[in-house]
Design a protein around this motif. Structure first.
Motif, PDB file in Angstrom:
ATOM      1  N   TRP A  35       0.833  -1.197   0.000  1.00  0.00           N
ATOM      2  CA  TRP A  35       0.000   0.000   0.000  1.00  0.00           C
ATOM      3  C   TRP A  35       0.873   1.254   0.000  1.00  0.00           C
ATOM      4  CZ3 TRP A  35      -4.858   1.049  -0.927  1.00  0.00           C
ATOM      5  CH2 TRP A  35      -5.374   2.263  -0.525  1.00  0.00           C
ATOM      6  N   SER A  36       1.894   1.275   0.842  1.00  0.00           N
ATOM      7  CA  SER A  36       2.781   2.433   0.889  1.00  0.00           C
ATOM      8  C   SER A  36       4.155   1.996   1.378  1.00  0.00           C
ATOM      9  CB  SER A  36       2.222   3.519   1.814  1.00  0.00           C
ATOM     10  OG  SER A  36       2.197   3.061   3.142  1.00  0.00           O
ATOM     11  N   TYR A  37       5.117   2.879   1.164  1.00  0.00           N
ATOM     12  CA  TYR A  37       6.482   2.587   1.598  1.00  0.00           C
ATOM     13  C   TYR A  37       7.227   3.891   1.819  1.00  0.00           C
ATOM     14  CZ  TYR A  37       6.901   3.008  -3.470  1.00  0.00           C
ATOM     15  OH  TYR A  37       6.782   3.419  -4.764  1.00  0.00           O
ATOM     16  N   GLU A  38       8.271   3.826   2.607  1.00  0.00           N
ATOM     17  CA  GLU A  38       9.163   4.950   2.834  1.00  0.00           C
ATOM     18  C   GLU A  38      10.552   4.510   2.410  1.00  0.00           C
ATOM     19  OE1 GLU A  38       8.955   6.309   6.854  1.00  0.00           O
ATOM     20  OE2 GLU A  38       6.768   6.440   6.818  1.00  0.00           O
ATOM     21  N   TYR A  45      12.975  12.205  -5.916  1.00  0.00           N
ATOM     22  CA  TYR A  45      12.369  10.890  -6.099  1.00  0.00           C
ATOM     23  C   TYR A  45      13.401   9.780  -6.078  1.00  0.00           C
ATOM     24  CZ  TYR A  45       8.211  13.448  -7.304  1.00  0.00           C
ATOM     25  OH  TYR A  45       7.147  14.287  -7.250  1.00  0.00           O
ATOM     26  N   TYR A  53      14.608   1.040   1.012  1.00  0.00           N
ATOM     27  CA  TYR A  53      13.317   1.158   1.682  1.00  0.00           C
ATOM     28  C   TYR A  53      13.481   0.966   3.179  1.00  0.00           C
ATOM     29  CZ  TYR A  53      11.425   1.009  -2.992  1.00  0.00           C
ATOM     30  OH  TYR A  53      11.144   1.291  -4.297  1.00  0.00           O
ATOM     31  N   CYS A  56       7.670  -0.706   4.935  1.00  0.00           N
ATOM     32  CA  CYS A  56       6.721  -1.206   3.942  1.00  0.00           C
ATOM     33  C   CYS A  56       5.392  -1.490   4.638  1.00  0.00           C
ATOM     34  CB  CYS A  56       7.216  -2.499   3.304  1.00  0.00           C
ATOM     35  SG  CYS A  56       8.876  -2.409   2.651  1.00  0.00           S
ATOM     36  N   THR A  57       4.293  -1.016   4.051  1.00  0.00           N
ATOM     37  CA  THR A  57       2.969  -1.260   4.609  1.00  0.00           C
ATOM     38  C   THR A  57       2.137  -2.007   3.583  1.00  0.00           C
ATOM     39  OG1 THR A  57       3.090   0.748   5.935  1.00  0.00           O
ATOM     40  CG2 THR A  57       0.915  -0.200   5.594  1.00  0.00           C
ATOM     41  N   TYR A  58       1.582  -3.124   4.010  1.00  0.00           N
ATOM     42  CA  TYR A  58       0.734  -3.961   3.169  1.00  0.00           C
ATOM     43  C   TYR A  58      -0.679  -3.947   3.734  1.00  0.00           C
ATOM     44  CZ  TYR A  58       5.279  -5.729   1.741  1.00  0.00           C
ATOM     45  OH  TYR A  58       6.568  -5.829   1.290  1.00  0.00           O
ATOM     46  N   THR A  66       2.649  -3.454   8.810  1.00  0.00           N
ATOM     47  CA  THR A  66       3.814  -2.604   8.576  1.00  0.00           C
ATOM     48  C   THR A  66       5.044  -3.345   9.058  1.00  0.00           C
ATOM     49  OG1 THR A  66       2.472  -0.625   8.875  1.00  0.00           O
ATOM     50  CG2 THR A  66       4.852  -0.374   9.068  1.00  0.00           C
ATOM     51  N   CYS A  74      11.209  -3.890  -0.703  1.00  0.00           N
ATOM     52  CA  CYS A  74       9.831  -4.272  -0.378  1.00  0.00           C
ATOM     53  C   CYS A  74       9.296  -5.145  -1.504  1.00  0.00           C
ATOM     54  CB  CYS A  74       8.933  -3.044  -0.266  1.00  0.00           C
ATOM     55  SG  CYS A  74       9.299  -1.972   1.113  1.00  0.00           S
TER      56      CYS A  74
END
Length: 85
Positions: A35-38, A45, A53, A56-58, A66, A74
């Protein structure tokens, strides 16, 4: 008067498919797509090759999961059971 057809083992063969699916879910879990990542890297970018990474959020049927990646990458999908295991 006609006699009823005898019950044969082949009538229950279709039960193998749901049983195997249930077993696969119990062993592997259900899919949770990312869903999202840092990440950290160069530039606004960053280049994909230089990204590392950090989180990581799934999201899936068992809610968000997370995690902090060990190798800095990820995956697209994570398979998890109840409680994120």
């Amino acid at each position: 008067m006609t006699r009823p057809r005898p019950i044969r083992a082949s009538f229950f063969l279709w039960l193998a498919v749901p049983a195997l699916l249930w077993l696969a879910v119990q062993l592997v879990g259900l899919p949770h797509p990312i869903w999202s990542y840092e990440w950290t890297g160069t530039g606004p970018y960053g280049e994909f090759r230089s990204r590392r990474y950090t989180r990581c959020t799934y999201v899936g049927p068992y809610g968000p999961i997370t995690e902090i990646p060990r190798d800095g990458t990820c995956g697209w999908v994570r398979f998890a059971g109840p409680g994120g295991r």
